[in-house]
Design a protein around this motif. Structure first.
Motif, short mmCIF file in Angstrom:
data_model
loop_
_atom_site.label_atom_id
_atom_site.label_comp_id
_atom_site.label_asym_id
_atom_site.label_seq_id
_atom_site.Cartn_x
_atom_site.Cartn_y
_atom_site.Cartn_z
N ILE A 115 -1.35 94.47 66.94
CA ILE A 115 -1.88 95.50 67.80
C ILE A 115 -2.47 95.10 68.80
O ILE A 115 -2.62 95.32 70.15
N ALA A 116 -3.16 94.04 68.49
CA ALA A 116 -4.18 93.42 69.55
C ALA A 116 -3.55 92.49 70.59
O ALA A 116 -3.69 92.42 71.62
N ILE A 117 -2.34 91.86 70.07
CA ILE A 117 -1.74 90.87 71.08
C ILE A 117 -0.38 91.42 71.51
O ILE A 117 0.20 90.74 72.49
N ALA A 118 0.07 92.69 70.82
CA ALA A 118 1.42 93.17 71.54
C ALA A 118 1.36 93.40 72.75
O ALA A 118 2.19 93.26 73.64
N PRO A 119 0.28 94.05 73.59
CA PRO A 119 0.20 94.17 74.74
C PRO A 119 0.46 93.13 75.80
O PRO A 119 1.17 93.10 76.76
N LEU A 120 -0.17 91.67 75.37
CA LEU A 120 0.03 90.49 76.17
C LEU A 120 1.49 90.09 75.95
O LEU A 120 2.26 89.64 76.86
N ALA A 204 4.43 97.64 66.85
CA ALA A 204 5.06 96.92 68.18
C ALA A 204 5.39 98.07 69.12
O ALA A 204 5.08 98.26 70.18
N GLU A 205 6.39 98.97 68.53
CA GLU A 205 6.76 99.91 69.32
C GLU A 205 5.68 101.07 69.83
O GLU A 205 5.78 101.87 70.86
N PHE A 206 4.89 101.38 68.74
CA PHE A 206 3.86 102.16 69.02
C PHE A 206 2.95 101.87 70.34
O PHE A 206 2.66 102.38 71.18
N THR A 207 2.79 100.62 70.09
CA THR A 207 1.96 99.67 71.33
C THR A 207 2.65 99.78 72.62
O THR A 207 2.29 100.31 73.69
N ALA A 208 4.12 99.55 72.67
CA ALA A 208 4.88 99.85 73.77
C ALA A 208 5.01 100.84 74.44
O ALA A 208 5.08 101.09 75.64
N GLY A 209 5.12 101.81 73.62
CA GLY A 209 5.17 103.36 74.01
C GLY A 209 6.73 103.46 74.81
O GLY A 209 6.66 104.34 75.68
#
Length: 270
Positions: A115-120, A204-209
């Protein structure tokens, strides 16, 4: 001393392995439904299993489409983890220098929360689907790699010497000694990696929104929470849980099929 104390314990009937968990699950669902009805809990706080089932049926079209998307991401990440983990694990087992050079990077991937590297990853990767696949792969990769390395190195040293004595080729040693030795470890890692791939895909999909049709169950959960459609959110969660249970069951059956005839870990207890 009773006469039968020293006798071997009979293995429990196979049907008990299915009936007992099913009975406990049905009892838990019955208690959940009874608590909701007795305490008259509103559906926006805690819907009952019956309402969740009706919601799942009513929204089967959109939920199953999202489930298929999540499943494709999960299976794709798991396949890549198996391919990369087995190949790199074999390379680590053959060359100590390669392991010393690359294993720290594998550990970094394992200990860094996805969840920390998914935005990158979402920033650097143009395709959202590819980014989700990469995030899920990162989570599932390390158990395959670590178990494969341990398994390849767990072959009996005396058997290794025997193969050398009979001048076995490297291919014969790999096929007849190293692979059978590593298979139980690999299958144990596969059971763990299958669940982690699903978790990685959902997180990952939660992070992607992400939103829209070509999205997974995490998007349906987010949409339902924004609209306070708690029964629909529970229905999506049920699909996620059932998918994880199915993946674990399939890997367990695969393990019993491959190991049941010769490895002690899959033989019934006496």
């Amino acid at each position: 001393m009773p006469a039968d104390r020293g006798a071997a314990r009979r293995p429990e009937p196979r049907w008990l392995r299915w009936v007992v968990p099913a009975a406990v699950a049905l009892a838990a669902l019955g208690g959940w439904e009874a608590a909701v009805r007795i305490y008259e809990l509103p559906q926006y706080l805690l819907p009952g299993p019956v309402l969740v089932g009706k919601t799942l049926w009513a929204h089967a079209g959109s939920l199953m489409a999202s489930w298929w998307f999540t499943l494709k991401i999960t299976l794709g990440a798991l396949a890549l983890a198996v391919l990369g983990g087995v190949l790199l694990g074999g390379l680590f087992a053959v060359s100590r220098w390669v392991e010393l050079s690359l294993f720290p990077f594998a550990v970094v991937l394992q200990v860094t929360p996805v969840i920390a590297i998914a935005p990158l990853i979402l920033i650097f990767v143009d395709s959202t689907t590819a980014a989700l696949l990469l995030c899920a792969w990162i989570v599932a990769f390390f158990p395959i790699l670590a178990n494969t390395v341990v398994g390849l190195r767990s072959a009996d040293a005396r058997l290794r010497d025997l193969f050398r004595l009979y001048r076995a080729t490297p291919w014969q040693t790999l096929v007849h000694l190293l692979v059978p030795s590593a298979l139980p470890y690999f299958l144990a890692g596969l059971r763990v990696a299958a669940g982690l791939a699903l978790v990685g895909a959902v997180v990952a999909e939660f992070t992607a929104g992400a939103a829209g049709r070509e999205t997974g169950l995490a998007s349906r959960i987010l949409e339902a929470s924004f609209r306070t459609e708690i029964p629909k959110m529970f229905a999506a969660l049920v699909l996620v849980s059932l998918t994880g249970i199915a993946l674990y069951g399939l890997t367990l059956l695969l393990s019993r099929w491959l190991l049941g005839r010769w490895h002690d870990s899959e033989r019934p207890l006496d």
